[in-house]
Design an enzyme around this catalytic site. Sequence first.
Site, PDB file in Angstrom:
ATOM      1  N   SER A 129       0.872  -1.178   0.000  1.00  0.00           N
ATOM      2  CA  SER A 129       0.000   0.000   0.000  1.00  0.00           C
ATOM      3  C   SER A 129       0.912   1.232   0.000  1.00  0.00           C
ATOM      4  O   SER A 129       1.742   1.368  -0.893  1.00  0.00           O
ATOM      5  CB  SER A 129      -0.940  -0.043   1.207  1.00  0.00           C
ATOM      6  OG  SER A 129      -1.806   1.077   1.198  1.00  0.00           O
ATOM      7  N   HIS A 156      -2.528  -1.159  -3.348  1.00  0.00           N
ATOM      8  CA  HIS A 156      -3.573  -0.181  -3.043  1.00  0.00           C
ATOM      9  C   HIS A 156      -3.126   1.166  -3.610  1.00  0.00           C
ATOM     10  O   HIS A 156      -2.167   1.761  -3.107  1.00  0.00           O
ATOM     11  CB  HIS A 156      -3.772  -0.039  -1.533  1.00  0.00           C
ATOM     12  CG  HIS A 156      -4.195  -1.303  -0.852  1.00  0.00           C
ATOM     13  ND1 HIS A 156      -4.090  -1.495   0.504  1.00  0.00           N
ATOM     14  CD2 HIS A 156      -4.735  -2.439  -1.348  1.00  0.00           C
ATOM     15  CE1 HIS A 156      -4.538  -2.684   0.825  1.00  0.00           C
ATOM     16  NE2 HIS A 156      -4.929  -3.286  -0.286  1.00  0.00           N
ATOM     17  N   ASP A 248      -4.627  -5.279   5.503  1.00  0.00           N
ATOM     18  CA  ASP A 248      -4.903  -6.186   4.386  1.00  0.00           C
ATOM     19  C   ASP A 248      -3.711  -7.116   4.195  1.00  0.00           C
ATOM     20  O   ASP A 248      -2.564  -6.667   4.158  1.00  0.00           O
ATOM     21  CB  ASP A 248      -5.159  -5.386   3.106  1.00  0.00           C
ATOM     22  CG  ASP A 248      -5.731  -6.241   1.986  1.00  0.00           C
ATOM     23  OD1 ASP A 248      -6.261  -7.332   2.276  1.00  0.00           O
ATOM     24  OD2 ASP A 248      -5.651  -5.804   0.822  1.00  0.00           O
TER      25      ASP A 248
END
Length: 323
Positions: A129, A156, A248
């Site tokens: 991310s 992400h 995540d």
Amino acid sequence: MTGLRIGLLVDSPLKRQYLALSAREAGHELVASLMLDQCQADGPAPDSADAWVVDVALDPDAEPPEPVQALLEHSDAPLIISDSSEYRPGSEEHNAWLKRTLAKLRQLAGDINLQRVPRARALWVLAASTGGPAAVKDFLSSLPPGLGVAFIYVQHIDTSYTGTLVRMMSQSPYPAALASDGAVIQANQLLIVTACERVDLLDNGTVAIADEPWGGPYAPSVDQLVANAARVYGEQLGLIVFTGMGNDGAAACRLVRQRGGKVWAQTPQSCTSTSMPDAALATGAVELTGTPGELANRLSAHCRASAQTLIEEVRPYESPAAH
């Protein structure tokens, strides 16, 4: 392009309309769209398409119509045969039939593409991310070419940066491309997964673009993609959690270890944001940490050792008397 040349043979204009839309939605090119009552006796040209979708009302007690028989007897192309005549358009049964047909078309693309290019024996998922693009680029650039494994990168990131991400990741020994319907998980290539479309891995090891959005709080979802990948690759799956915010990938870490795969993480000290690696480490499933460069070196050594083991397993047995 991973799509196929699709031919349709139907007995109603409405079926043709629905199936043409499904073929295009699955990423295929429509090269023939034929009505049964307009075909010549010898049927459609079997070689004009990579695959045929045949949807006609068939009498179980009679021979198939001649055009259908011609395809069955003379075509080497795969056939998808069904009869949706009994389903009322717009009904629950009709919608279920459309969903099944779309799934078959996507699976078909993967099956045919696998005939052209073999599936990689091992897959590594790279999850990141905040700060991920720089870290993953460093990791990939530190790898030697030709390790013989495939990579899927789940990042992400805002969809407006998708093109930039692909160009950035292409500056490594592993060519980068966005995941697409029917794409084969190929050795020595990188597929990039973004928030644009939900990506699933089919049981045959190819990619399917779902017609539903990513579920849960993260898009794309590391946990969701790894759940599919673990089912397909089992102990031949690896997961590396890089820098990023959120948690995540934590559930994915547990799942990969349960299936016998490898779980690594970037050292929090080298991260722009430590949340994702911290969440991964908290699961107890991470067996190795390092900077992106250190992780690349360890993966190189791991792949070399795995390749040597594979060579020894397939080497013919030689009796001592042979020496």
